[in-house]
Scaffold this motif. Structure first.
Motif, short mmCIF file in Angstrom:
data_model
loop_
_atom_site.label_atom_id
_atom_site.label_comp_id
_atom_site.label_asym_id
_atom_site.label_seq_id
_atom_site.Cartn_x
_atom_site.Cartn_y
_atom_site.Cartn_z
N GLU A 250 0.84 -1.11 0.33
CA GLU A 250 0.02 -0.14 -0.14
C GLU A 250 1.23 0.91 -0.24
O GLU A 250 1.02 2.29 -0.94
CB GLU A 250 -0.80 -0.35 1.25
N TYR A 253 2.04 1.70 -3.65
CA TYR A 253 1.31 2.63 -5.20
C TYR A 253 0.68 4.30 -3.97
O TYR A 253 0.92 4.32 -4.60
CB TYR A 253 -0.10 1.44 -3.96
N GLU A 254 0.82 4.16 -3.08
CA GLU A 254 0.68 5.38 -2.72
C GLU A 254 1.86 6.77 -3.29
O GLU A 254 1.69 7.22 -3.72
CB GLU A 254 0.28 5.66 -0.94
N ARG A 256 4.06 5.99 -5.05
CA ARG A 256 4.11 6.36 -6.25
C ARG A 256 2.65 6.85 -7.32
O ARG A 256 2.92 8.52 -8.27
CB ARG A 256 3.77 4.77 -7.31
#
Length: 416
Positions: A250, A253-254, A256
């Motif tokens: 998580e 992803y955040e 990026r």
């Protein structure tokens, strides 16, 4: 109860047989001793090296993801540095954007480093590594204070000239007094010392140590150096993941998504930043040491193989010498499995004693001083050595023991 009694009796017979042929026993176990010594010594050295290397990399932190200009380039073939040359450095504005919009991390910090900075105090001077860090840096990386305090958020936001110094810096600049409350000078500016860091000692690989560091607020660092310059004095944004985020999926992803949004990148454009994981370096090092462990098995296997054949040969000789006794035991009612256990336990005893001797030699070597490398014989390696010894003894003694158990009692008694 009968099985237990017969097992103990087999142990007693085996022990008496080994003790009555002491010289032969010693010569037989040498091969196993050397083999186990070679394997466990290699494993002990490899484990100690790996532990020392990983301890030296503790400054990278754990469960972290770094937002940087350059991606890590180990173990992946040619490094295409030309692709990353024109990337922008992470900035304080990037850090603030992530801090305000992210929620998948426990803490986030920005830091920059400059080595070889001269710090002075009256007639004393020393070379140091100057670290500019955000207020939340202490929540991402451990900074164990011995005296004083960490700088406040107000001091960080206002770019106050306050500093926390490492143990070596404190000894060099303040050999006879407490540094806290005193001032030091760097690049013509004075800094108020508000704390000192506990001594860490020299790293195994000469990796950065807090002993050589001077911490100042990040904005204070910017007054001395422009962190966004292309001369290598770049910044690194580090986010510490939450314990519930397995694999930091998580968080990655955040980070990026937010960085692409911050940089205004279109969907088909490549990232102009790198998300580096410190554990990738540790995993790469672990894979390298795995190869060394395999080499240890190969080196020791030859000696163990020779030792196994030696034990098997001695067991055949032992069966030949005691054929008459085996016949008498069988005539008195001894079962085949009792004879089998008697010789099998003898082979296992012989091998385990040899393996234990090899492990003891490794234990003695662990007291030898090797500088910063601390050799430690682990319980796991001890169990491994004894386990391998027992397996070798069982494999070497099973055929002689089976041969003894199948002897005809009448023919065996008549054997001279």
């Amino acid at each position: 109860m009968l099985i237990i009694r017969l097992t103990l009796e087999s142990f007693r017979f085996a022990w008496n047989a080994l003790r009555s042929n002491l010289l032969r026993t010693v010569l037989s176990l040498l091969g196993v001793t050397i083999g186990i010594f070679a394997i466990i010594a290699v494993f002990t050295i490899v484990d100690s090296l790996e532990r020392s290397v990983k301890d030296s990399l503790n400054f990278l932190g754990s469960d972290n993801i770094n937002v940087e200009k350059w991606p890590y380039g180990f173990g992946g073939g040619p490094y295409p540095w030309w692709k990353y040359m024109n990337r922008p450095q992470p900035t304080y504005a990037d850090y603030q954007f992530l801090l305000e919009n992210g929620d998948s991390f426990e803490a986030i910090t920005i830091s920059a480093r400059r080595g070889g900075v001269t710090a002075k105090q009256k007639n004393n001077s020393t070379s140091s590594d100057l670290m500019g860090v955000a207020f939340d840096h202490k929540d991402v990386y451990e900074i164990p204070l011995e005296k004083g305090r960490y700088f406040t958020r107000l001091e960080a936001d206002a770019a106050r000239n306050v500093a926390i110094i490492g143990a070596r810096i404190a000894k060099d600049l303040f050999p006879y007094e407490d540094p806290v409350g005193k001032t030091i000078a760097m690049r013509g500016l004075k800094y108020y010392v508000i704390g000192t860091i506990k001594e860490e000692g020299e790293g195994f690989l000469g990796t950065p140590s807090n002993d050589d560091n001077i911490y100042v607020p990040y904005k204070t660092f910017l007054k001395l150096y422009y962190s966004g310059a292309r001369d290598g004095i770049g910044s690194s944004i580090t986010a510490k993941g939450k314990s519930s985020d397995i694999g930091l999926v998580e968080l990655e992803y955040e980070l990026r998504g937010l960085m692409r949004q911050r940089r205004g990148l279109k969907p088909k454009q490549e990232d102009d930043f790198a998300l580096n994981r410190p554990e990738a370096l540790v995993n790469f090092i672990s894979s390298t040491f795995d190869v060394l462990s395999v080499a240890g098995w190969v080196i020791g296997s030859f000696s163990i193989l020779v030792g196994g054949f030696g034990i098997a040969n001695i067991m055949f000789v032992s069966v030949k010498e005691r054929t008459n006794i085996i016949g008498i035991q069988k005539s008195l009612g001894a079962k085949n499995y009792f004879i089998l256990f008697q010789f099998l336990f003898e082979a296992i005893f012989l091998s385990v004693i040899g393996g234990g001797t090899g492990i003891f030699l490794v234990y003695l070597i662990s007291f030898v001083s090797l500088g910063t490398l601390d050799l430690q014989l682990t319980v796991g390696n001890i169990i491994l050595g004894l386990g391998v010894s027992a397996v070798i003894g069982m494999a070497s003694g099973i055929i002689p023991a089976a041969t003894a158990s199948r002897l005809d009692p009448v023919i065996a008694i008549r054997t001279q």
